[in-house]
Design a protein around this motif. Sequence first.
Motif, PDB file in Angstrom:
ATOM      1  N   GLU A 291      -4.507  19.246  -5.413  1.00  0.00           N
ATOM      2  CA  GLU A 291      -5.101  19.659  -6.686  1.00  0.00           C
ATOM      3  C   GLU A 291      -4.116  19.466  -7.836  1.00  0.00           C
ATOM      4  N   LEU A 292      -2.879  19.895  -7.633  1.00  0.00           N
ATOM      5  CA  LEU A 292      -1.876  19.817  -8.693  1.00  0.00           C
ATOM      6  C   LEU A 292      -1.445  18.375  -8.943  1.00  0.00           C
ATOM      7  N   LEU A 293      -1.419  17.551  -7.903  1.00  0.00           N
ATOM      8  CA  LEU A 293      -1.125  16.132  -8.114  1.00  0.00           C
ATOM      9  C   LEU A 293      -2.219  15.480  -8.954  1.00  0.00           C
ATOM     10  N   ALA A 294      -3.456  15.876  -8.713  1.00  0.00           N
ATOM     11  CA  ALA A 294      -4.562  15.327  -9.503  1.00  0.00           C
ATOM     12  C   ALA A 294      -4.430  15.739 -10.966  1.00  0.00           C
ATOM     13  N   VAL A 295      -4.056  16.990 -11.204  1.00  0.00           N
ATOM     14  CA  VAL A 295      -3.844  17.465 -12.572  1.00  0.00           C
ATOM     15  C   VAL A 295      -2.748  16.643 -13.249  1.00  0.00           C
ATOM     16  N   ALA A 296      -1.718  16.294 -12.458  1.00  0.00           N
ATOM     17  CA  ALA A 296      -0.603  15.516 -13.000  1.00  0.00           C
ATOM     18  C   ALA A 296      -0.950  14.039 -13.183  1.00  0.00           C
ATOM     19  N   GLY A 297      -2.135  13.637 -12.758  1.00  0.00           N
ATOM     20  CA  GLY A 297      -2.562  12.251 -12.926  1.00  0.00           C
ATOM     21  C   GLY A 297      -1.956  11.283 -11.944  1.00  0.00           C
ATOM     22  N   ALA A 298      -1.559  11.789 -10.752  1.00  0.00           N
ATOM     23  CA  ALA A 298      -0.866  10.942  -9.778  1.00  0.00           C
ATOM     24  C   ALA A 298      -1.793  10.225  -8.813  1.00  0.00           C
ATOM     25  N   SER A 299      -3.086  10.531  -8.818  1.00  0.00           N
ATOM     26  CA  SER A 299      -3.996   9.955  -7.819  1.00  0.00           C
ATOM     27  C   SER A 299      -3.959   8.429  -7.755  1.00  0.00           C
ATOM     28  N   PRO A 300      -3.927   7.699  -8.900  1.00  0.00           N
ATOM     29  CA  PRO A 300      -3.910   6.241  -8.806  1.00  0.00           C
ATOM     30  C   PRO A 300      -2.642   5.670  -8.168  1.00  0.00           C
ATOM     31  N   SER A 301      -1.630   6.505  -7.999  1.00  0.00           N
ATOM     32  CA  SER A 301      -0.341   5.999  -7.498  1.00  0.00           C
ATOM     33  C   SER A 301      -0.246   5.957  -5.987  1.00  0.00           C
ATOM     34  N   CYS A 302      -1.301   6.343  -5.274  1.00  0.00           N
ATOM     35  CA  CYS A 302      -1.256   6.217  -3.811  1.00  0.00           C
ATOM     36  C   CYS A 302      -2.578   5.670  -3.302  1.00  0.00           C
ATOM     37  N   ASP A 303      -2.497   4.955  -2.194  1.00  0.00           N
ATOM     38  CA  ASP A 303      -3.680   4.380  -1.544  1.00  0.00           C
ATOM     39  C   ASP A 303      -4.094   5.175  -0.318  1.00  0.00           C
ATOM     40  N   VAL A 304      -3.131   5.891   0.262  1.00  0.00           N
ATOM     41  CA  VAL A 304      -3.349   6.622   1.508  1.00  0.00           C
ATOM     42  C   VAL A 304      -2.812   8.034   1.357  1.00  0.00           C
ATOM     43  N   VAL A 305      -3.589   9.016   1.822  1.00  0.00           N
ATOM     44  CA  VAL A 305      -3.127  10.402   1.914  1.00  0.00           C
ATOM     45  C   VAL A 305      -2.850  10.690   3.383  1.00  0.00           C
ATOM     46  N   SER A 306      -1.697  11.287   3.659  1.00  0.00           N
ATOM     47  CA  SER A 306      -1.281  11.510   5.044  1.00  0.00           C
ATOM     48  C   SER A 306      -1.067  12.997   5.298  1.00  0.00           C
ATOM     49  N   VAL A 307      -1.632  13.489   6.409  1.00  0.00           N
ATOM     50  CA  VAL A 307      -1.513  14.898   6.778  1.00  0.00           C
ATOM     51  C   VAL A 307      -0.963  15.011   8.201  1.00  0.00           C
ATOM     52  N   GLN A 308      -0.750  16.244   8.635  1.00  0.00           N
ATOM     53  CA  GLN A 308      -0.135  16.477   9.951  1.00  0.00           C
ATOM     54  C   GLN A 308      -0.955  17.511  10.735  1.00  0.00           C
ATOM     55  N   PRO A 309      -2.019  17.074  11.407  1.00  0.00           N
ATOM     56  CA  PRO A 309      -2.890  18.020  12.108  1.00  0.00           C
ATOM     57  C   PRO A 309      -2.369  18.421  13.492  1.00  0.00           C
ATOM     58  N   TYR A 310      -1.263  19.148  13.498  1.00  0.00           N
ATOM     59  CA  TYR A 310      -0.753  19.658  14.772  1.00  0.00           C
ATOM     60  C   TYR A 310      -1.733  20.676  15.355  1.00  0.00           C
ATOM     61  N   GLY A 311      -1.697  20.811  16.680  1.00  0.00           N
ATOM     62  CA  GLY A 311      -2.607  21.739  17.336  1.00  0.00           C
ATOM     63  C   GLY A 311      -2.167  23.186  17.279  1.00  0.00           C
ATOM     64  N   PHE A 312      -0.857  23.424  17.176  1.00  0.00           N
ATOM     65  CA  PHE A 312      -0.300  24.771  17.154  1.00  0.00           C
ATOM     66  C   PHE A 312      -0.783  25.576  18.356  1.00  0.00           C
ATOM     67  N   TYR A 313      -1.617  26.581  18.115  1.00  0.00           N
ATOM     68  CA  TYR A 313      -1.952  27.530  19.180  1.00  0.00           C
ATOM     69  C   TYR A 313      -3.372  27.373  19.724  1.00  0.00           C
TER      70      TYR A 313
ATOM     71  N   ARG B 110       0.860  -1.165   0.000  1.00  0.00           N
ATOM     72  CA  ARG B 110       0.000   0.000   0.000  1.00  0.00           C
ATOM     73  C   ARG B 110       0.913   1.237   0.000  1.00  0.00           C
ATOM     74  N   ILE B 111       0.598   2.188  -0.857  1.00  0.00           N
ATOM     75  CA  ILE B 111       1.459   3.352  -1.049  1.00  0.00           C
ATOM     76  C   ILE B 111       0.855   4.563  -0.334  1.00  0.00           C
ATOM     77  N   ILE B 112       1.661   5.194   0.497  1.00  0.00           N
ATOM     78  CA  ILE B 112       1.246   6.392   1.223  1.00  0.00           C
ATOM     79  C   ILE B 112       1.848   7.616   0.551  1.00  0.00           C
TER      80      ILE B 112
END
Length: 264
Positions: free
Chosen positions: A100-122, A76-78
């Motif tokens: 958005e730009l990755l989708a334009v480049a046609g990269a969506s099929p190349s990953c199974d998982v999208v990973s983000v970093q929801p830090y709390g900050f302030y 599985r590709i992250i």
Amino acid sequence: VLDAPPAWAGTPPDPQAFARFAGALANHYSAQLVYYQIWHNPNLGETWGGQADPYAYAELLTYAAGAIRASDPDARIILGDLAPNVETGPVNYSETRFLELLAVAGASPSCDVVSVQPYGFYSGPEDRRVEPGLLNFSRPILVRQKLEALGAGDKALWAGQFGWNSLPPEWEGAPTIWGSVDEQTQAQYTVAALDRAAQEWPWLGVMCLNNFQPRPAVEERATPSAEEHWGFALVGPDGINRPVYEAVRAWAQRPQIAQPGVYP
């Protein structure tokens, strides 16, 4: 996490050379590994030769994913962990603009998982503001909405890193960009965030706290910038469990009650 290639490969590395490495690694470790994350913070210029390039990253991701899947069909590709950011280029990109730009480049099929970093900050985990220009724990909602708008709502969404910073009162290091709370507040915020995700975000999968315990800078193969990550650590430099560790351990031992959602 496949990043930081050897110096001879350059930054960013040649996609075909990187793919050969990724395929060889998957072939060697397919019995031990399932998830392969391609790069880290690809939406930040500092990790990509000084200026983030969604199209170049899309090429790297596509080549690497193909090589990994050829060696390990169960892999599985992250997507490279997207850093919290509000810019629209050309040096750095927000998570949503980068997607958005990755989708334009046609990269969506190349990953199974999208990973983000929801830090709390302030602010704390109860901060429910969802705004493109605001960095807070609610950031995954914005990314989820973008994935749905791009027709990629079926992709798994993970929190590859999150947490609240708690520096000692006598801290004399560089000023932090992460905000800082006391240790008890850090512990309370962390378990409240876990509760909120479990109750309100059935589409969010793995959540990785930053971090257990950075390697001290004096050790070989120390974590880069380990000193500035001690404020997030569950275990302190002295080896003693911090309040956030005990809070998370108690939370993990609570009675498990299924929440609404899909459980594969």
